[in-house]
Design a protein around this motif. Structure first.
Motif, PDB file in Angstrom:
ATOM      1  N   GLY A 183      -2.685  10.973   8.658  1.00 34.69           N
ATOM      2  CA  GLY A 183      -2.022  10.181   7.620  1.00 34.69           C
ATOM      3  C   GLY A 183      -0.665  10.761   7.295  1.00 34.69           C
ATOM      4  N   ALA A 184       0.389  10.119   7.786  1.00 30.39           N
ATOM      5  CA  ALA A 184       1.748  10.571   7.490  1.00 30.39           C
ATOM      6  C   ALA A 184       2.095  10.263   6.041  1.00 30.39           C
ATOM      7  CB  ALA A 184       2.739   9.869   8.414  1.00 30.39           C
ATOM      8  N   ALA A 185       2.944  11.092   5.454  1.00 30.38           N
ATOM      9  CA  ALA A 185       3.419  10.867   4.086  1.00 30.38           C
ATOM     10  C   ALA A 185       4.878  10.441   4.120  1.00 30.38           C
ATOM     11  CB  ALA A 185       3.265  12.131   3.249  1.00 30.38           C
ATOM     12  N   TRP A 186       5.152   9.297   3.499  1.00 34.20           N
ATOM     13  CA  TRP A 186       6.521   8.778   3.394  1.00 34.20           C
ATOM     14  C   TRP A 186       6.793   8.528   1.922  1.00 34.20           C
ATOM     15  CZ3 TRP A 186      10.401   8.405   6.866  1.00 34.20           C
ATOM     16  CH2 TRP A 186      11.512   7.631   6.513  1.00 34.20           C
ATOM     17  N   HIS A 187       7.645   9.354   1.311  1.00 37.19           N
ATOM     18  CA  HIS A 187       7.820   9.323  -0.148  1.00 37.19           C
ATOM     19  C   HIS A 187       6.468   9.375  -0.846  1.00 37.19           C
ATOM     20  CE1 HIS A 187      12.132   8.806  -0.041  1.00 37.19           C
ATOM     21  NE2 HIS A 187      12.010   7.805   0.796  1.00 37.19           N
ATOM     22  N   ARG A 188       5.581  10.225  -0.322  1.00 35.08           N
ATOM     23  CA  ARG A 188       4.234  10.492  -0.824  1.00 35.08           C
ATOM     24  C   ARG A 188       3.226   9.385  -0.510  1.00 35.08           C
ATOM     25  NH1 ARG A 188       4.238  14.532   0.386  1.00 35.08           N
ATOM     26  NH2 ARG A 188       2.035  14.426  -0.099  1.00 35.08           N
ATOM     27  N   TYR A 189       3.613   8.277   0.070  1.00 36.73           N
ATOM     28  CA  TYR A 189       2.687   7.186   0.373  1.00 36.73           C
ATOM     29  C   TYR A 189       2.060   7.400   1.743  1.00 36.73           C
ATOM     30  CZ  TYR A 189       4.106   4.682  -3.763  1.00 36.73           C
ATOM     31  OH  TYR A 189       4.322   4.330  -5.075  1.00 36.73           O
ATOM     32  N   THR A 190       0.740   7.186   1.828  1.00 38.82           N
ATOM     33  CA  THR A 190       0.003   7.455   3.063  1.00 38.82           C
ATOM     34  C   THR A 190      -0.838   6.261   3.469  1.00 38.82           C
ATOM     35  OG1 THR A 190      -0.125   9.824   2.571  1.00 38.82           O
ATOM     36  CG2 THR A 190      -1.697   8.954   4.173  1.00 38.82           C
ATOM     37  N   ALA A 191      -0.680   5.835   4.727  1.00 32.90           N
ATOM     38  CA  ALA A 191      -1.537   4.817   5.347  1.00 32.90           C
ATOM     39  C   ALA A 191      -2.297   5.502   6.478  1.00 32.90           C
ATOM     40  CB  ALA A 191      -0.696   3.660   5.877  1.00 32.90           C
ATOM     41  N   PRO A 192      -3.522   5.964   6.234  1.00 34.25           N
ATOM     42  CA  PRO A 192      -4.254   6.742   7.237  1.00 34.25           C
ATOM     43  C   PRO A 192      -4.830   5.860   8.349  1.00 34.25           C
ATOM     44  CG  PRO A 192      -5.110   7.074   4.993  1.00 34.25           C
ATOM     45  CD  PRO A 192      -4.277   5.845   4.986  1.00 34.25           C
ATOM     46  N   MET A 193      -5.199   6.524   9.448  1.00 33.84           N
ATOM     47  CA  MET A 193      -5.896   5.840  10.530  1.00 33.84           C
ATOM     48  C   MET A 193      -6.756   6.843  11.288  1.00 33.84           C
ATOM     49  SD  MET A 193      -4.410   3.171  13.381  1.00 33.84           S
ATOM     50  CE  MET A 193      -3.634   4.337  14.506  1.00 33.84           C
ATOM     51  N   MET A 194      -7.944   6.388  11.725  1.00 35.49           N
ATOM     52  CA  MET A 194      -8.848   7.167  12.567  1.00 35.49           C
ATOM     53  C   MET A 194      -8.834   6.604  13.992  1.00 35.49           C
ATOM     54  SD  MET A 194     -12.329   7.190  10.297  1.00 35.49           S
ATOM     55  CE  MET A 194     -12.523   8.056   8.752  1.00 35.49           C
TER      56      MET A 194
END
Length: 397
Positions: free
Chosen positions: A250-261
């Motif tokens: 889950g990358a953080a972009w301005h603290r926002y995270t869209a995770p993936m498995m």
């Protein structure tokens, strides 16, 4: 130069320089929060969850173990930070009232909070279930303000945060893009004989090179039998031929995270049982994509997902949560905690809600297979922000 002088110097040079949103975005959020405060009869909120404080101010730091507080009244905001965090407070926020205390002097936090709250306010809303609210702080305030009620706010701010603005969705899409880059690099590197640490290093490098900030959770990589154990991570384990390698980034972009498995089988084709479990993951996600839409309850979506899980339910472990909200978070987790797609959830989906669907099915002691998407609820239904390739076997070895 003490921290007060440091505050003044930075304020004149870099005030709000790294604030992630324009002022109007924060004004809109604050207006929604204050409207709920009126409806729920709170004269003030005492916020200590770093992600809640970020949501209303932009305050961002990697040091989230210290006491930080935001007092929200109907008239003003007061941000309280330790001396070592005065820099982030000046650079990432535009809050007019920022007060500091000596990092080593935690007892100094009480009086500024009493002054901000002891102004005819009868009821202060607190997040009684979040670990960031220190018992000593709460007990000290109650002792100094015996006529004030400190009452659990019932997730007031989380209810507001659950629906994302267009600006937030833009950040989540960017996170999803970087997350995919990191996973693609890690999957391509999987080979028998490598360690899970080596794969995590490849993925982390790709995430950081693509622009991720420090992440709310580091890349998760497990292999073989260890992939059957929920919530363990890389530990110098050698990948064997035919092992499933589970990855969750889950990358953080301005603290926002869209995770993936993703899960990929090292050095060969997956077994029939692995493919069956992988197909089960896809079936569950497809069920959620078909069910999630405005007006449907979280409970109903979970029931439909349980039907999709049923053929495997007796042989695999599953957490019981088919989705959880994500947004802006800090370590140790990217889970927002404002909503869960699970049985008993009587909240209905609304446009702008964003969920990670963490579908991982584990056969205890053998292996686990996980594949997921992060989705946004739209007027038409569910839209994927991530783009999972849904391939269990490696394209090339």
């Amino acid at each position: 130069m003490d921290f007060n002088a440091y505050q003044n110097a930075l304020s004149s040079q870099l005030r709000g320089y790294e604030c992630p949103f324009p002022e109007q975005e924060f004004a809109n959020r604050l207006a929604r929060v204050r409207d709920r405060m009126v409806r729920e009869d709170f004269g003030a909120l005492l916020l200590t969850d770093p992600s809640d404080i970020f949501y209303l101010t932009g305050y961002s730091t990697f040091e989230v173990s210290v006491h930080v507080a935001l007092v929200v009244t109907h008239e003003e905001l007061l941000l309280q930070v330790p001396s070592i965090e005065m820099g982030p407070a000046m650079v990432t926020t535009r809050v007019a009232r920022v007060v500091g205390y000596r990092w080593e002097g935690i007892g100094e936090v009480l009086e500024p909070l009493v002054q901000a709250l002891n102004n005819g306010i009868e009821t202060v809303g607190i997040d009684a279930w979040h670990g960031s609210l220190r018992q000593g702080v709460l007990e000290g305030l109650r002792a100094r303000m015996p006529s004030t009620r400190f009452q659990n706010n019932g997730g007031l701010l989380k209810k507001v945060r659950m629906v994302k603005s267009d600006a937030e969705l833009d950040f989540l899409r960017e996170s999803a893009r970087i997350t995919a880059e990191g996973l693609a690099a890690a999957v391509a590197a999987v080979r028998p004989g490598m360690t899970d640490n080596a794969i995590a290093a490849v993925g982390a490098t790709a995430l950081l090179e693509a622009g991720s900030e420090f992440m709310s959770m580091q890349p998760i990589v497990t292999t073989g039998r260890r992939s059957s154990v929920i919530h363990c991570n890389h530990r110098r384990t050698v990948i064997e031929e035919g092992d499933p390698v589970f990855l969750e980034f889950g990358a953080a972009w301005h603290r926002y995270t869209a995770p993936m498995m993703q899960t990929v089988v090292a050095g060969g084709r997956p077994s029939a049982e692995m493919q069956r479990v992988h197909d089960g993951c896809r079936r569950i996600v497809d069920s959620l994509l078909a069910t999630v839409r405005p007006g449907v309850s979280f409970d109903h979506a979970a029931q439909e997902a349980e039907r999709a899980l049923a053929p495997l339910a007796d042989s695999v472990f599953f957490s019981g949560v088919f989705g959880y909200t994500v947004g802006a978070q800090f370590p140790p987790s990217w889970v927002e905690g404002s909503g869960f797609i699970a049985r008993g959830g009587n909240v209905e989906f609304r446009p702008g809600m964003v969920f990670h669907l963490p579908i991982c099915l584990r056969i205890p002691g053998q292996w686990g297979i996980g594949c997921s998407e992060t989705i946004v609820v739209t007027e038409q239904g569910a839209e994927t922000l991530t783009e999972n390739p849904w391939q269990l076997g490696q394209a090339s070895v």
